[in-house]
Write a protein that holds these residues in place. Structure first.
Motif, mmCIF file in Angstrom:
data_model
loop_
_atom_site.group_PDB
_atom_site.id
_atom_site.type_symbol
_atom_site.label_atom_id
_atom_site.label_comp_id
_atom_site.label_asym_id
_atom_site.label_seq_id
_atom_site.Cartn_x
_atom_site.Cartn_y
_atom_site.Cartn_z
ATOM 1 N N SER A 104 0.505 -0.919 0.544
ATOM 2 C CA SER A 104 -0.310 0.211 0.490
ATOM 3 C C SER A 104 0.382 1.323 0.050
ATOM 4 N N ALA A 105 -0.053 2.470 -0.089
ATOM 5 C CA ALA A 105 1.027 3.590 -0.512
ATOM 6 C C ALA A 105 1.293 4.511 0.789
ATOM 7 N N PRO A 106 2.340 4.443 1.601
ATOM 8 C CA PRO A 106 2.484 4.522 2.919
ATOM 9 C C PRO A 106 1.561 5.602 3.550
ATOM 10 N N ASN A 107 1.065 5.386 4.510
ATOM 11 C CA ASN A 107 0.642 7.083 5.296
ATOM 12 C C ASN A 107 1.407 7.467 6.622
ATOM 13 N N ALA A 108 1.420 8.251 6.392
ATOM 14 C CA ALA A 108 2.346 8.885 6.961
ATOM 15 C C ALA A 108 2.545 8.685 8.678
ATOM 16 N N LYS A 109 1.089 9.162 9.316
ATOM 17 C CA LYS A 109 0.997 9.085 10.425
ATOM 18 C C LYS A 109 1.051 7.232 11.017
ATOM 19 N N ARG A 110 0.949 6.578 10.325
ATOM 20 C CA ARG A 110 0.228 5.826 10.567
ATOM 21 C C ARG A 110 1.788 4.666 10.627
ATOM 22 N N ILE A 111 2.995 5.464 9.710
ATOM 23 C CA ILE A 111 4.315 5.253 9.825
ATOM 24 C C ILE A 111 5.326 5.578 10.537
ATOM 25 N N ALA A 112 4.845 6.647 11.193
ATOM 26 C CA ALA A 112 5.860 7.214 12.813
ATOM 27 C C ALA A 112 4.743 6.934 14.181
ATOM 28 N N SER A 113 3.893 6.239 13.785
ATOM 29 C CA SER A 113 2.907 5.118 14.377
ATOM 30 C C SER A 113 3.487 4.385 14.638
ATOM 31 N N VAL A 114 3.347 3.653 14.257
ATOM 32 C CA VAL A 114 4.430 1.865 14.374
ATOM 33 C C VAL A 114 5.917 2.198 14.271
ATOM 34 N N LEU A 115 6.470 3.078 13.835
ATOM 35 C CA LEU A 115 8.009 3.386 14.374
ATOM 36 C C LEU A 115 7.761 3.843 15.795
ATOM 37 N N GLN A 116 7.479 4.759 16.070
ATOM 38 C CA GLN A 116 8.200 4.996 17.660
ATOM 39 C C GLN A 116 7.482 4.108 18.140
ATOM 40 N N ARG A 117 6.633 3.363 18.057
ATOM 41 C CA ARG A 117 6.481 1.879 19.543
ATOM 42 C C ARG A 117 7.047 1.428 18.662
ATOM 43 N N LEU A 118 8.032 1.631 18.231
ATOM 44 C CA LEU A 118 9.572 -0.242 18.192
ATOM 45 C C LEU A 118 10.553 0.851 18.058
ATOM 46 N N ASP A 119 10.917 2.336 18.577
ATOM 47 C CA ASP A 119 12.209 3.058 19.408
ATOM 48 C C ASP A 119 12.934 2.811 17.993
ATOM 49 N N ILE A 120 12.150 3.715 17.159
ATOM 50 C CA ILE A 120 13.285 3.421 15.947
ATOM 51 C C ILE A 120 13.495 4.604 14.888
ATOM 52 N N TRP A 121 12.129 5.337 15.792
ATOM 53 C CA TRP A 121 11.945 6.817 15.127
ATOM 54 C C TRP A 121 12.904 7.746 14.739
ATOM 55 N N GLU A 122 13.229 8.490 16.242
ATOM 56 C CA GLU A 122 14.001 9.188 16.019
ATOM 57 C C GLU A 122 15.899 9.070 15.258
ATOM 58 N N ARG A 123 16.348 7.567 15.116
ATOM 59 C CA ARG A 123 16.436 6.690 14.521
ATOM 60 C C ARG A 123 16.979 7.009 12.893
ATOM 61 N N ILE A 124 16.160 7.165 12.725
ATOM 62 C CA ILE A 124 15.694 6.977 11.503
ATOM 63 C C ILE A 124 15.196 8.428 10.789
ATOM 64 N N LYS A 125 14.909 9.260 11.809
ATOM 65 C CA LYS A 125 14.953 10.557 11.559
ATOM 66 C C LYS A 125 16.190 10.973 11.678
ATOM 67 N N SER A 126 16.797 10.492 11.675
ATOM 68 C CA SER A 126 18.812 11.139 12.193
ATOM 69 C C SER A 126 19.117 11.039 10.862
ATOM 70 N N PHE A 127 18.419 10.347 9.821
ATOM 71 C CA PHE A 127 18.816 10.147 7.971
ATOM 72 C C PHE A 127 18.899 11.062 7.609
ATOM 73 N N THR A 128 19.318 11.981 6.414
ATOM 74 C CA THR A 128 19.243 12.305 5.432
ATOM 75 C C THR A 128 17.584 12.408 4.927
ATOM 76 N N ASP A 129 17.463 11.494 4.436
ATOM 77 C CA ASP A 129 16.210 11.910 4.140
ATOM 78 C C ASP A 129 15.286 11.220 4.781
ATOM 79 N N GLN A 130 15.191 10.552 6.335
ATOM 80 C CA GLN A 130 14.481 10.573 7.144
ATOM 81 C C GLN A 130 13.679 8.796 6.377
ATOM 82 N N GLU A 131 12.262 8.720 6.877
ATOM 83 C CA GLU A 131 11.664 7.496 6.783
ATOM 84 C C GLU A 131 11.753 7.558 5.332
ATOM 85 N N HIS A 132 12.264 8.692 3.987
ATOM 86 C CA HIS A 132 12.048 7.990 2.913
ATOM 87 C C HIS A 132 13.327 7.323 2.725
#
Ligand code: ADP
Ligand code: MG
Length: 228
Positions: A104-132
């Motif tokens: 499916s096409a990524p839903n930004a809110k849901r992507i953020a929510s699951v990655l936060q729940r797994l405590d990996i969101w901050e790390r992914i946000k540190s990449f230049t293109d972030q979750e993309h």
């Protein structure tokens, strides 16, 4: 907990070639429970998952969903109720959010929510293109992630699907003890009341399960509840 099982596994036998991989396996899963499946490597745990997902057909016996043999359901409809993290999950050279969203096409809110729940969101946000960010470095500008991070992305994909029945086949095998402890600590929040089958070869990994089945190769050895 409801007394009516959502899934009933009855006298399941599985032969691959001449070899009997599973012998007379029976158990039931109830709505909302976290059900642990414990057994040594080679016991047949992943084979049971494949049978549940209809990747294999049983040689004998049957699996019932709400009292109906699972082979009677439309395949796509049936498999849509499961979110599965296989032991040998695959990630692809696509952006991370697309890896998590699957087809499916990524839903930004849901992507953020699951990655936060797994405590990996901050790390992914540190990449230049972030979750993309493109996963892997096969192409320019990709990023490589650790084995533990890859495993979290695979779990994220299962949670993103938001199916009512979650199957985790040794989901912490590639995690370091700290990340593993973290996952267990937040396990209830991760699965959020969904019916969950949690598979492991380590007894200590099943502490948070409501009920555990212990397998020895090919067979169910005992079934019991955990004292928590
Ligand atoms: P577990 O997940 O508990 O480690 P598996 O279900 O992967 O165990 O495997 C159970 C047994 O079945 C093992 O001895 C394995 O070698 C065998 N097995 C699994 N898949 C196949 C296959 N496709 N062909 C032949 N043997 C298999
Ligand atoms: Mg396995």
């Amino acid at each position: 907990m409801s007394k009516t099982p959502i899934l009933a596994i009855r006298h399941l036998n599985k032969k691959i070639g001449k070899r009997e991989i599973l012998k007379d396996i029976s158990f039931e899963c109830y709505p909302g429970e976290v059900f642990g499946f414990l057994g040594p490597n080679g016991a047949g745990k992943t084979t049971i998952v494949k049978l549940l997902c209809r990747l294999y057909d049983p040689s004998e016996g049957e699996i019932l969903l709400n009292g109906i043999n699972i082979q009677k359901y439309d395949y796509a409809e049936y498999t849509s109720i499961f979110s599965v993290v296989f032991q040998d999950f695959a990630l692809f050279s696509y952006p991370m959010d697309e890896n998590v969203a699957g087809a499916s096409a990524p839903n930004a809110k849901r992507i953020a929510s699951v990655l936060q729940r797994l405590d990996i969101w901050e790390r992914i946000k540190s990449f230049t293109d972030q979750e993309h960010s493109l996963l892997f470095t096969d192409y320019a500008n990709g990023v490589n992630v650790s084995g533990g991070e890859a495993q979290k992305l695979a779990i994220a994909r299962a949670l993103y699907k938001d199916a009512p029945f979650v199957i985790l086949d040794e989901p912490t095998a590639a995690l370091d003890p700290l990340s593993e402890a973290e996952i267990y600590e937040h396990f209830d929040m991760l699965v959020q009341g969904k019916t969950t089958l949690y598979i492991s070869h380590r007894m200590s990994s099943c502490n948070f399960c409501d009920r555990i089945i212990v397998m020895e190769p090919g067979e169910v050895e005992e079934e019991g509840t955990t004292d928590t």
